[in-house]
Design a protein around this motif. Structure first.
Motif, PDB file in Angstrom:
ATOM      1  N   LEU A   1       3.637  -8.517  -1.981  1.00  0.00           N
ATOM      2  CA  LEU A   1       4.298  -7.208  -1.966  1.00  0.00           C
ATOM      3  C   LEU A   1       5.320  -7.229  -0.825  1.00  0.00           C
ATOM      4  O   LEU A   1       4.925  -7.264   0.359  1.00  0.00           O
ATOM      5  CB  LEU A   1       3.278  -6.077  -1.745  1.00  0.00           C
TER       6      LEU A   1
ATOM      7  N   ASP B   1       5.197  -5.277   2.606  1.00  0.00           N
ATOM      8  CA  ASP B   1       4.353  -5.726   3.707  1.00  0.00           C
ATOM      9  C   ASP B   1       4.980  -6.980   4.294  1.00  0.00           C
ATOM     10  O   ASP B   1       4.944  -8.050   3.686  1.00  0.00           O
ATOM     11  CB  ASP B   1       2.930  -6.058   3.210  1.00  0.00           C
TER      12      ASP B   1
ATOM     13  N   TYR C   1      -4.773   2.818   1.244  1.00  0.00           N
ATOM     14  CA  TYR C   1      -4.938   1.384   0.977  1.00  0.00           C
ATOM     15  C   TYR C   1      -6.056   1.118  -0.031  1.00  0.00           C
ATOM     16  O   TYR C   1      -6.890   1.986  -0.293  1.00  0.00           O
ATOM     17  CB  TYR C   1      -5.320   0.660   2.275  1.00  0.00           C
ATOM     18  N   GLY C   2      -6.086  -0.136  -0.508  1.00  0.00           N
ATOM     19  CA  GLY C   2      -7.292  -0.642  -1.130  1.00  0.00           C
ATOM     20  C   GLY C   2      -8.246  -0.967   0.015  1.00  0.00           C
ATOM     21  O   GLY C   2      -7.831  -1.549   1.018  1.00  0.00           O
TER      22      GLY C   2
ATOM     23  N   GLU D   1      -9.676   1.498  -4.511  1.00  0.00           N
ATOM     24  CA  GLU D   1      -8.259   1.811  -4.269  1.00  0.00           C
ATOM     25  C   GLU D   1      -8.117   3.230  -3.741  1.00  0.00           C
ATOM     26  O   GLU D   1      -8.601   4.185  -4.350  1.00  0.00           O
ATOM     27  CB  GLU D   1      -7.458   1.628  -5.569  1.00  0.00           C
ATOM     28  N   LYS D   2      -7.467   3.348  -2.612  1.00  0.00           N
ATOM     29  CA  LYS D   2      -7.140   4.646  -1.987  1.00  0.00           C
ATOM     30  C   LYS D   2      -8.303   5.643  -2.038  1.00  0.00           C
ATOM     31  O   LYS D   2      -8.211   6.693  -2.705  1.00  0.00           O
ATOM     32  CB  LYS D   2      -5.876   5.222  -2.627  1.00  0.00           C
TER      33      LYS D   2
ATOM     34  N   VAL E   1      -6.806  -3.797   2.231  1.00  0.00           N
ATOM     35  CA  VAL E   1      -6.077  -4.854   1.525  1.00  0.00           C
ATOM     36  C   VAL E   1      -4.606  -4.759   1.927  1.00  0.00           C
ATOM     37  O   VAL E   1      -4.019  -3.685   1.908  1.00  0.00           O
ATOM     38  CB  VAL E   1      -6.177  -4.655  -0.006  1.00  0.00           C
TER      39      VAL E   1
ATOM     40  N   THR F   1      -6.108  -3.444  -7.588  1.00  0.00           N
ATOM     41  CA  THR F   1      -7.425  -3.454  -6.939  1.00  0.00           C
ATOM     42  C   THR F   1      -8.550  -3.398  -7.985  1.00  0.00           C
ATOM     43  O   THR F   1      -9.554  -4.108  -7.864  1.00  0.00           O
ATOM     44  CB  THR F   1      -7.531  -2.228  -5.991  1.00  0.00           C
TER      45      THR F   1
ATOM     46  N   ARG G   1       1.422  -7.304  10.912  1.00  0.00           N
ATOM     47  CA  ARG G   1       1.935  -6.757   9.652  1.00  0.00           C
ATOM     48  C   ARG G   1       2.723  -5.471   9.904  1.00  0.00           C
ATOM     49  O   ARG G   1       2.325  -4.621  10.687  1.00  0.00           O
ATOM     50  CB  ARG G   1       0.762  -6.503   8.720  1.00  0.00           C
TER      51      ARG G   1
END
Ligand code: G1P
Length: 297
Positions: free
Chosen positions: A132, A135, A172-173, A192-193, A205, A233, A255
């Motif tokens: 992705l 990131d 986030y995941g 996920e979230k 993640v 996810t 990151r």
């Protein structure tokens, strides 16, 4: 023997609305940190990890991305004629061999998982990476390379992971893991979230994945998840319920969330300070700003 990871998917179909009006005509991935577009950082990281086939999942309005990776014969000739070999070398880092790069369109914004599943025919029966580009990870050894090396030991599916502040987990995941504080941890569950207060941990993640072809097959039976979207996810979590290994990998590196303005600016400053020709000027300016600010308080 495990197959080598030579293919990577770059989901770049998003509208980038957080950066409007810039993203009205410039794809988010072409926005630059210092002088290199976000996507260049992702490509360089993939190359360092041994990736040979680059698959972009794009959407309407992203042709600037395709042009970015095209040859620019006139520009090359002009630089060559002027003896600007350093600039020529920089320009050539954007060149891709014909056949090494593929563009697939995601016709509807149905989520990250859906975007990845659009590349399924090109992936076939091989392990693959997902990067992705939002990131951005600064690291001595590029993050995906660290992961490929770990994956060669573990097999299975692997996601990059990093501890985030507890109040940020809903973005986030999130992983529920066993295996302690080392870099490689085994994942029991991933969500996920998760809604505020329901996260199983604060291990998130981050946008680097090494996935098996089996994860791709899971898209055939997963339904819409968080936010009404098809989630990557969830396709990875399905591996765990089918008894296959999923690992989290705590990478070495810093990151930056370049999907947010604050993260993008932080990355800009960090990458500029890492450049010899910019460091002193920028450092002087920042120090001055901070002292003026302190004095005003
Ligand atoms: C995506 C993933 C999420 C992951 C995040 C990392 O979310 O769905 O699991 O934690 O990337 O940046 P997004 O930021 O696209 O909403």
């Amino acid at each position: 023997m495990k197959k080598k990871v030579t293919k990577a998917i770059f989901p770049v179909a998003g509208l980038g609305t957080r950066f409007l009006p810039a993203t009205k005509s410039v794809p988010k991935e072409i926005m630059t940190l210092v002088d290199r577009p976000l996507i260049q950082y992702a490509i360089d990281e993939a190359r360092a990890a041994g990736i040979e086939d680059f698959i972009f999942v794009t959407s309407r309005g992203k042709t600037a991305l395709e042009d970015y990776f095209d040859l620019a014969p006139d520009l090359e000739a002009a630089l060559e004629g002027a003896g600007k070999t350093e600039l020529l070398d920089i320009l050539r880092t954007t060149n891709m061999d014909s056949g090494a790069i593929a563009y697939i369109r995601q016709h509807k914004p149905l989520g990250l998982g859906h975007a990845v599943s659009c590349a399924s025919k090109l992936i076939g029966n091989e392990p693959f990476a997902v990067i992705l580009p939002d990131d951005v990870i600064a690291a001595d050894k590029p993050c995906l390379q660290q992961m490929v090396e770990a994956y060669e030991e573990t097999g299975g599916a692997m996601v990059a992971a990093m501890e985030v502040a507890p109040e940020k987990t809903s973005s986030y995941g999130i992983l529920d893991v066993k295996g302690g504080d080392g870099p490689v941890v085994s994942v029991n569950r991933m969500v996920e979230k998760p809604k505020q207060g329901t996260a199983p941990s604060n291990l998130a993640v981050i946008g680097r994945y090494i996935l098996t072809p089996h994860v791709m097959q899971n898209f055939a039976h997963i339904t819409k998840g968080a936010g009404g979207e098809v989630q990557l996810t969830d396709a990875i979590a399905a591996e765990i319920s089918q008894g296959r290994d999923v690992f989290g990998f705590r990478f070495d590196g810093q990151r930056f969330d370049c999907g947010s303005k604050a993260g993008f600016l932080q990355a800009t400053v960090a990458f500029a300070l890492a450049r010899d020709e910019l460091r002193d000027d920028l450092y002087g300016y920042l120090t001055e700003m901070v002292s003026v600010d302190k004095a005003a308080q």
